[in-house]
Design an enzyme around this catalytic site. Structure first.
Site, mmCIF file in Angstrom:
data_model
loop_
_atom_site.group_PDB
_atom_site.id
_atom_site.type_symbol
_atom_site.label_atom_id
_atom_site.label_comp_id
_atom_site.label_asym_id
_atom_site.label_seq_id
_atom_site.Cartn_x
_atom_site.Cartn_y
_atom_site.Cartn_z
ATOM 1 N N GLN A 123 0.826 -1.204 0.000
ATOM 2 C CA GLN A 123 0.000 0.000 0.000
ATOM 3 C C GLN A 123 0.859 1.251 0.000
ATOM 4 O OE1 GLN A 123 -2.275 -0.634 3.577
ATOM 5 N NE2 GLN A 123 -0.455 -0.925 4.802
ATOM 6 N N HIS B 14 -11.579 3.851 18.498
ATOM 7 C CA HIS B 14 -10.826 2.787 19.175
ATOM 8 C C HIS B 14 -11.399 2.447 20.550
ATOM 9 C CE1 HIS B 14 -7.860 3.928 16.021
ATOM 10 N NE2 HIS B 14 -7.750 2.622 15.972
ATOM 11 N N ASP C 205 -1.507 0.484 13.425
ATOM 12 C CA ASP C 205 -1.188 1.802 13.993
ATOM 13 C C ASP C 205 -0.957 1.752 15.501
ATOM 14 O OD1 ASP C 205 -3.841 1.585 14.998
ATOM 15 O OD2 ASP C 205 -4.632 2.625 13.244
ATOM 16 N N ASP D 108 -0.303 -7.954 11.692
ATOM 17 C CA ASP D 108 -0.572 -6.973 10.634
ATOM 18 C C ASP D 108 0.356 -7.276 9.467
ATOM 19 O OD1 ASP D 108 -1.935 -3.981 10.368
ATOM 20 O OD2 ASP D 108 -0.121 -4.230 9.170
ATOM 21 N N ASP E 198 0.334 -12.284 6.681
ATOM 22 C CA ASP E 198 -1.055 -12.297 6.242
ATOM 23 C C ASP E 198 -1.918 -12.940 7.319
ATOM 24 O OD1 ASP E 198 -3.419 -13.838 4.910
ATOM 25 O OD2 ASP E 198 -2.849 -12.338 3.423
ATOM 26 N N ALA E 199 -2.948 -12.217 7.769
ATOM 27 C CA ALA E 199 -3.760 -12.686 8.894
ATOM 28 C C ALA E 199 -4.469 -14.000 8.580
ATOM 29 C CB ALA E 199 -4.779 -11.617 9.289
ATOM 30 N N ASP F 212 -9.467 -5.561 13.390
ATOM 31 C CA ASP F 212 -9.493 -4.168 12.928
ATOM 32 C C ASP F 212 -8.904 -4.084 11.517
ATOM 33 O OD1 ASP F 212 -9.864 -1.451 12.975
ATOM 34 O OD2 ASP F 212 -8.032 -1.021 14.094
#
Length: 504
Positions: A241, A271, A295, A315, A349-350, A367
């Site tokens: 990204q 959050h 984040d 993540d 990769d989740a 999330d």
């Protein structure tokens, strides 16, 4: 005579290798850029590959009309390919926020580049046909062509985008194209009909691209500041990204692929609503899993509970988590959450990680970014929740961010329905975040979601532990029928594209 033929043959075959490598790089850059700016990576790459291959066919057909000194023509086309392909990202970034028909310009670049690349291969074969036997000519040309394509496909995600970025990569390969042209101008000057003119053109093109390469960062900053309308303080192109952080007089804003992820003025509302309902209602919170949330803001909220012993954050993007772990401003915002000894950051990769993992968790917080494309849609699929079930106990509480129930009600209730196929008790809720509007979540477990509070924290900015208040939905946020999101249909991505397309 033989001595001259062998070097020329090898030189032109090497040119085939360069053409294939550079051509595919320009195609991949166009696809990545379209994904960054327009979203829906599957659609953009599909269209761009189709247009590129079609235009190569057009170029191949047009090559039969080229007359005169073919080596002259080849050098001229090599210069054109270098210029058009090299400047593509610079021009497209500058035009994105100022041009109404941006996609038309994008596909015009793809078409023109493909045509030029398509002309080159038949042209080279015509140059070599009297120097090499036909069977050797065809096999050698296509072998070098395919090897170049393989090299480009490997270099692009692993080295070029992380190291050079989306603007410098095509400029770099444009310089390679033009370097070949310059070399041919000097090496084959006796076989060229107008060597001086070609030398001037190729050197001028080289100087142009070098200048753009040197000032590319400034050009990109200028175009992104126009795009976001704010001061850009950080940019990074990862393999996954485009990360952009902006700042104005009152806030920082993070954008991923041109989509707003948070504003520092109101991210706490999101959050706190994501984390504290599930943390307060779970019987045990020793071990917490967070999927997405690179984040560190969800981690920050979880760490407020002293009972938590271990947090695993999964993540995909290491550039993302490293930025929020090391940047001083971001560390101040997330309170250095990603450096806490209780936290383990896993960049994977989740979907794959969940399939491979065997550990059980008391709380799972999901999330992920919105399901704007098929690679993200799989993380909201029935199959993913089946895999996630293995990581739960009868007491595990799960929460998932589920996009906006106001702007995208079909998408919202599709996710809710899909979760409910695996976890028998779900409870949807939503909250208002000024930067985004109404935003939704879904809590899930193997036992009824009650309002029983096991623990509460003082001094939260927003959430007051009155779950009934945020679980009420007005009529305009409800829909009657939606389908379950499965890997083989990805209906969620179609809902999302349809609903958010109307908003934009």
């Amino acid at each position: 005579m033989d001595k001259k033929r062998i070097p020329l043959e090898l030189l032109l075959l090497f040119s085939v290798f360069v053409i294939a490598t550079c051509g595919l790089i320009y195609e991949l850059v166009a696809g990545a850029l379209a994904s960054y700016l327009l979203g829906d990576s599957v659609k953009q790459f599909s269209f761009i590959i189709g247009v590129y291959l079609f235009s190569m066919g057009v170029g191949s057909y047009l090559s039969k009309f080229i007359k005169g000194n073919l080596i002259d023509k080849f050098v001229e086309i090599e210069i054109l390919v270098g210029i058009v392909g090299g400047i593509s990202s610079v021009v497209l970034f500058v035009l994105f926020n100022t041009l109404a028909h941006f996609e038309s310009v994008l596909y015009l670049f793809v078409f023109f580049t493909g045509c030029l690349v398509g002309v080159e291969i038949p042209l080279l074969m015509n140059i070599l046909k009297d120097r090499v036997q036909f069977k050797d000519l065809v096999s050698n040309v296509f072998a070098f062509d395919y090897i170049g394509a393989l090299l480009a496909s490997i270099l692009f995600p692993l080295i070029l985008i992380p190291q050079l970025g989306i603007v410098k990569t095509p400029l770099f390969f444009g310089l390679i194209n033009i370097s070949i042209a310059i070399f041919l101008c000097f090496y084959l000057k006796k076989e060229l009909s107008k060597p001086f003119s070609l030398k001037i053109k190729s050197i001028a093109a080289f100087i142009l691209l070098v200048g753009l390469f040197i000032f590319s960062d400034k050009i990109l900053s200028y175009s992104e500041e126009k795009l976001y309308g704010e001061n850009v303080v950080y940019t990074k192109s990862s393999p996954y990204q485009r990360i952009v952080l902006t700042r104005n007089n009152r806030e920082f804003r993070l954008y991923l692929n041109n989509n707003l992820q948070f504003s520092s003025t109101d991210e706490y509302r999101y959050h706190e609503a994501l984390v504290h309902p599930v943390m307060s209602m779970a019987k045990n919170i020793d071990n917490v899993l967070i999927l997405g949330g690179g984040d560190g803001f969800a981690v920050r909220e979880v760490l407020k509970y002293k009972e938590v012993k271990k947090i695993q954050l999964v993540d995909l993007d290491g550039e993302m988590t490293n930025f929020f772990k090391t940047n001083e401003t971001m560390k101040r915002l997330n309170q250095s959450a990603l450096s806490n000894p209780k936290v383990e950051v896993i960049n994977k990769d989740a979907y794959i990680w969940v399939k491979e993992n065997k550990k059980k968790f008391n709380v799972i917080i999901i999330d992920f970014p919105d399901p704007s494309n098929y690679s993200l849609g799989k993380l909201y699929s029935l199959q993913f929740y089946k895999e996630l079930e293995r990581l739960t106990t009868p007491d595990t509480k799960i929460v998932v961010q589920t996009t906006s129930p106001y702007f995208a009600p079909k998408s919202f209730w599709c996710i809710e329905k899909t979760i409910n196929q695996i976890f028998p008790f779900t409870s949807a809720y939503h909250t208002y975040v000024p930067s985004f509007g109404e935003w939704g979540f879904s809590m899930a477990s193997f036992e009824p979601v009650s309002n029983k509070i096991y623990r509460r924290l003082p001094n939260l900015k927003y959430y007051d532990y009155d779950f009934s208040q945020i679980s009420y939905f007005s009529k305009d946020m409800k829909v009657n029928e939606v389908e379950v999101n499965r890997l083989d249909n990805q209906i969620l991505v179609r809902y999302f594209d349809e609903e958010w397309g109307k908003v934009q």
